[in-house]
Design a protein around this motif. Structure first.
Motif, PDB file in Angstrom:
ATOM      1  N   ARG A   1       2.113  -6.699 -18.788  1.00 28.80           N
ATOM      2  CA  ARG A   1       3.076  -5.508 -17.441  1.00 28.80           C
ATOM      3  C   ARG A   1       2.342  -6.155 -16.606  1.00 28.80           C
ATOM      4  O   ARG A   1       1.426  -6.712 -16.215  1.00 28.80           O
ATOM      5  CB  ARG A   1       2.764  -4.235 -17.696  1.00 28.80           C
ATOM      6  CG  ARG A   1       3.025  -3.352 -18.695  1.00 28.80           C
ATOM      7  CD  ARG A   1       1.975  -2.508 -18.956  1.00 28.80           C
ATOM      8  NE  ARG A   1       0.830  -2.766 -19.389  1.00 28.80           N
ATOM      9  CZ  ARG A   1      -0.051  -1.468 -19.048  1.00 28.80           C
ATOM     10  NH1 ARG A   1       0.018  -0.061 -19.745  1.00 28.80           N
ATOM     11  NH2 ARG A   1      -1.433  -1.740 -19.981  1.00 28.80           N
ATOM     12  N   GLN A   2       3.563  -5.960 -15.174  1.00 28.86           N
ATOM     13  CA  GLN A   2       2.980  -6.521 -13.786  1.00 28.86           C
ATOM     14  C   GLN A   2       1.247  -5.767 -13.180  1.00 28.86           C
ATOM     15  O   GLN A   2       1.440  -4.768 -13.812  1.00 28.86           O
ATOM     16  CB  GLN A   2       4.718  -6.057 -12.910  1.00 28.86           C
ATOM     17  CG  GLN A   2       3.766  -6.790 -11.095  1.00 28.86           C
ATOM     18  CD  GLN A   2       4.978  -6.167 -10.620  1.00 28.86           C
ATOM     19  OE1 GLN A   2       5.555  -4.547 -10.413  1.00 28.86           O
ATOM     20  NE2 GLN A   2       5.582  -6.981  -9.569  1.00 28.86           N
ATOM     21  N   SER A   3       1.396  -6.122 -12.624  1.00 28.78           N
ATOM     22  CA  SER A   3      -0.430  -5.811 -11.777  1.00 28.78           C
ATOM     23  C   SER A   3      -0.237  -4.361 -10.994  1.00 28.78           C
ATOM     24  O   SER A   3       0.723  -4.165 -10.577  1.00 28.78           O
ATOM     25  CB  SER A   3      -2.017  -6.163 -11.375  1.00 28.78           C
ATOM     26  OG  SER A   3      -2.000  -5.748 -10.768  1.00 28.78           O
ATOM     27  N   PRO A   4      -0.787  -3.369 -11.272  1.00 30.59           N
ATOM     28  CA  PRO A   4      -0.578  -1.610 -10.238  1.00 30.59           C
ATOM     29  C   PRO A   4      -0.542  -2.645  -8.991  1.00 30.59           C
ATOM     30  O   PRO A   4      -0.004  -1.597  -8.607  1.00 30.59           O
ATOM     31  CB  PRO A   4      -1.461  -0.974 -10.894  1.00 30.59           C
ATOM     32  CG  PRO A   4      -1.507  -1.462 -12.470  1.00 30.59           C
ATOM     33  CD  PRO A   4      -1.136  -3.022 -12.624  1.00 30.59           C
ATOM     34  N   ALA A   5      -1.047  -3.444  -8.909  1.00 31.63           N
ATOM     35  CA  ALA A   5      -1.318  -3.651  -7.652  1.00 31.63           C
ATOM     36  C   ALA A   5      -0.636  -4.623  -6.671  1.00 31.63           C
ATOM     37  O   ALA A   5      -0.866  -5.261  -5.594  1.00 31.63           O
ATOM     38  CB  ALA A   5      -2.870  -5.141  -6.858  1.00 31.63           C
ATOM     39  N   GLU A   6       0.259  -4.878  -7.953  1.00 30.59           N
ATOM     40  CA  GLU A   6       1.628  -6.464  -6.979  1.00 30.59           C
ATOM     41  C   GLU A   6       2.108  -5.583  -6.083  1.00 30.59           C
ATOM     42  O   GLU A   6       2.261  -6.201  -5.259  1.00 30.59           O
ATOM     43  CB  GLU A   6       2.137  -6.589  -8.583  1.00 30.59           C
ATOM     44  CG  GLU A   6       3.018  -8.079  -8.055  1.00 30.59           C
ATOM     45  CD  GLU A   6       1.125  -8.946  -8.039  1.00 30.59           C
ATOM     46  OE1 GLU A   6       1.944 -10.263  -7.256  1.00 30.59           O
ATOM     47  OE2 GLU A   6       0.273  -8.871  -8.362  1.00 30.59           O
ATOM     48  N   PRO A   7       2.355  -4.906  -6.008  1.00 27.56           N
ATOM     49  CA  PRO A   7       3.557  -3.818  -4.828  1.00 27.56           C
ATOM     50  C   PRO A   7       2.802  -3.606  -3.095  1.00 27.56           C
ATOM     51  O   PRO A   7       3.297  -3.281  -2.334  1.00 27.56           O
ATOM     52  CB  PRO A   7       3.808  -2.836  -5.912  1.00 27.56           C
ATOM     53  CG  PRO A   7       3.880  -2.695  -6.855  1.00 27.56           C
ATOM     54  CD  PRO A   7       2.074  -3.626  -7.402  1.00 27.56           C
ATOM     55  N   LEU A   8       0.770  -3.323  -3.501  1.00 29.91           N
ATOM     56  CA  LEU A   8       1.098  -3.205  -2.811  1.00 29.91           C
ATOM     57  C   LEU A   8      -0.257  -4.346  -1.713  1.00 29.91           C
ATOM     58  O   LEU A   8       0.158  -5.351  -2.221  1.00 29.91           O
ATOM     59  CB  LEU A   8      -0.513  -2.312  -2.567  1.00 29.91           C
ATOM     60  CG  LEU A   8      -0.052  -1.036  -4.063  1.00 29.91           C
ATOM     61  CD1 LEU A   8      -1.643  -0.545  -4.180  1.00 29.91           C
ATOM     62  CD2 LEU A   8       0.263  -0.006  -3.115  1.00 29.91           C
ATOM     63  N   ASP A   9       0.428  -3.911  -0.168  1.00 27.85           N
ATOM     64  CA  ASP A   9      -0.403  -5.024   0.771  1.00 27.85           C
ATOM     65  C   ASP A   9      -2.256  -5.031   0.586  1.00 27.85           C
ATOM     66  O   ASP A   9      -2.499  -4.738   0.385  1.00 27.85           O
ATOM     67  CB  ASP A   9       0.058  -4.432   2.207  1.00 27.85           C
ATOM     68  CG  ASP A   9       1.365  -5.016   1.840  1.00 27.85           C
ATOM     69  OD1 ASP A   9       1.978  -5.767   1.465  1.00 27.85           O
ATOM     70  OD2 ASP A   9       2.111  -3.823   3.117  1.00 27.85           O
ATOM     71  N   GLU A  10      -1.988  -6.475   0.067  1.00 28.90           N
ATOM     72  CA  GLU A  10      -3.549  -6.501   0.555  1.00 28.90           C
ATOM     73  C   GLU A  10      -4.392  -6.454   1.936  1.00 28.90           C
ATOM     74  O   GLU A  10      -3.277  -6.110   2.959  1.00 28.90           O
ATOM     75  CB  GLU A  10      -3.888  -7.928   1.129  1.00 28.90           C
ATOM     76  CG  GLU A  10      -5.553  -8.709   0.638  1.00 28.90           C
ATOM     77  CD  GLU A  10      -6.172  -7.605  -0.408  1.00 28.90           C
ATOM     78  OE1 GLU A  10      -6.928  -6.556  -0.532  1.00 28.90           O
ATOM     79  OE2 GLU A  10      -5.859  -7.999  -1.649  1.00 28.90           O
ATOM     80  N   VAL A  11      -5.532  -5.844   2.838  1.00 28.44           N
ATOM     81  CA  VAL A  11      -5.611  -4.595   3.784  1.00 28.44           C
ATOM     82  C   VAL A  11      -7.455  -5.701   3.397  1.00 28.44           C
ATOM     83  O   VAL A  11      -7.437  -6.706   3.006  1.00 28.44           O
ATOM     84  CB  VAL A  11      -6.418  -3.461   3.420  1.00 28.44           C
ATOM     85  CG1 VAL A  11      -4.914  -2.534   3.838  1.00 28.44           C
ATOM     86  CG2 VAL A  11      -7.633  -3.305   2.254  1.00 28.44           C
ATOM     87  N   GLU A  12      -7.718  -5.572   5.053  1.00 32.06           N
ATOM     88  CA  GLU A  12      -9.092  -6.566   5.807  1.00 32.06           C
ATOM     89  C   GLU A  12     -10.231  -5.551   5.304  1.00 32.06           C
ATOM     90  O   GLU A  12     -10.068  -4.218   5.490  1.00 32.06           O
ATOM     91  CB  GLU A  12      -8.938  -6.960   7.273  1.00 32.06           C
ATOM     92  CG  GLU A  12      -7.956  -7.653   7.061  1.00 32.06           C
ATOM     93  CD  GLU A  12      -8.528  -8.895   7.522  1.00 32.06           C
ATOM     94  OE1 GLU A  12      -9.421  -9.067   7.097  1.00 32.06           O
ATOM     95  OE2 GLU A  12      -7.702  -9.785   7.580  1.00 32.06           O
ATOM     96  N   MET A  13     -10.648  -6.205   4.460  1.00 32.59           N
ATOM     97  CA  MET A  13     -12.233  -5.439   4.566  1.00 32.59           C
ATOM     98  C   MET A  13     -13.118  -6.481   4.850  1.00 32.59           C
ATOM     99  O   MET A  13     -13.103  -7.303   5.295  1.00 32.59           O
ATOM    100  CB  MET A  13     -12.827  -5.105   2.746  1.00 32.59           C
ATOM    101  CG  MET A  13     -11.682  -4.930   2.301  1.00 32.59           C
ATOM    102  SD  MET A  13     -11.764  -4.200   0.592  1.00 32.59           S
ATOM    103  CE  MET A  13     -11.067  -5.944   0.010  1.00 32.59           C
ATOM    104  N   SER A  14     -14.355  -5.670   5.415  1.00 35.89           N
ATOM    105  CA  SER A  14     -16.218  -6.753   5.636  1.00 35.89           C
ATOM    106  C   SER A  14     -16.374  -7.446   4.398  1.00 35.89           C
ATOM    107  O   SER A  14     -15.901  -7.132   3.146  1.00 35.89           O
ATOM    108  CB  SER A  14     -16.614  -5.757   6.317  1.00 35.89           C
ATOM    109  OG  SER A  14     -17.438  -4.622   5.513  1.00 35.89           O
TER     110      SER A  14
END
Length: 215
Positions: free
Chosen positions: A33-46
């Motif tokens: 199955r496709q990762s549930p994270a795939e449709p979401l954008d990466e965000v900046e983190m410290s």
């Protein structure tokens, strides 16, 4: 497999070694199955947030390594064919979780725990003992394991960086799947484990979490 040509002991051992390698060697697990994270954008983190998120996801990845080993051990010693098939089916579904967590670790510029082979071996042994004890206890062991896994995943949801929606999406789907596995095991006849066994499982889980967060 042709029923007239059953697996030999050597065949079964080789299959178990293959399963262990595919679980512990990075890049060997492929999700269906496709990762549930795939449709979401990466965000900046410290750097601190990224390191913390990676530590939590490393724990979750090792938890899936343990799940693979537990199911493999139980399937190897289960007395009833349908119980063995249930364990093998559950293990296949857990491969998705394993691959998702590994992929997320890569995105966080991190890697799986170096202790995974150790935890695989210990978990396989526990699963095999549960299978030897009898199918109702083996299924009960699955139910209790999944209950504890859901508890720690829900705890991690609250500990992840607020903006790390990709990691959170993975954990949310894992909780849904794990809860279903536990309910299925109970409905199949899983017995409630004695409280001392439940406490021992929780204690071992704490040792795993503390060690794999860093290593």
């Amino acid at each position: 497999m042709n029923p007239r040509n059953p697996l030999t002991l050597i065949d079964r051992c080789l299959l178990q070694v293959d399963q262990a390698l595919r679980t512990c060697v990075p890049g060997s697990s492929q999700a269906q199955r496709q990762s549930p994270a795939e449709p979401l954008d990466e965000v900046e983190m410290s750097d601190a947030e990224r390191k913390h998120a990676a530590g939590l996801m490393r724990i979750n990845h090792t938890g899936e390594v343990c799940a693979q080993a537990l199911y493999a051990g139980q399937a190897a010693t289960a007395k009833l064919g349908e119980t063995r098939e249930a364990m093998e089916h559950a293990a296949q579904e857990e491969v998705d979780h394993l691959a998702w967590c590994e992929q997320r670790l890569q995105q966080l510029d991190s890697k799986p725990s170096a202790l995974n082979p150790l935890w695989y071996g210990l978990s396989f042994g526990m699963g095999a003992l549960a299978g030897i004890a009898g199918d109702k206890w083996s299924l009960g062991f699955v139910a209790e394991t999944e209950r504890q896994v859901c508890d720690h995943l829900e705890d991690h949801l609250g500990k992840l960086p607020e903006d790390d929606q990709r990691s959170k999406a993975i954990l949310e789907q894992m909780i849904t799947d794990e809860r279903q596995h536990g309910e299925t095991a109970k409905q199949a006849g899983g017995a409630d484990l004695p409280p001392p066994v439940q406490k021992a499982m929780a204690g071992l889980s704490q040792v795993m979490k503390k060690s794999t967060y860093h290593i």
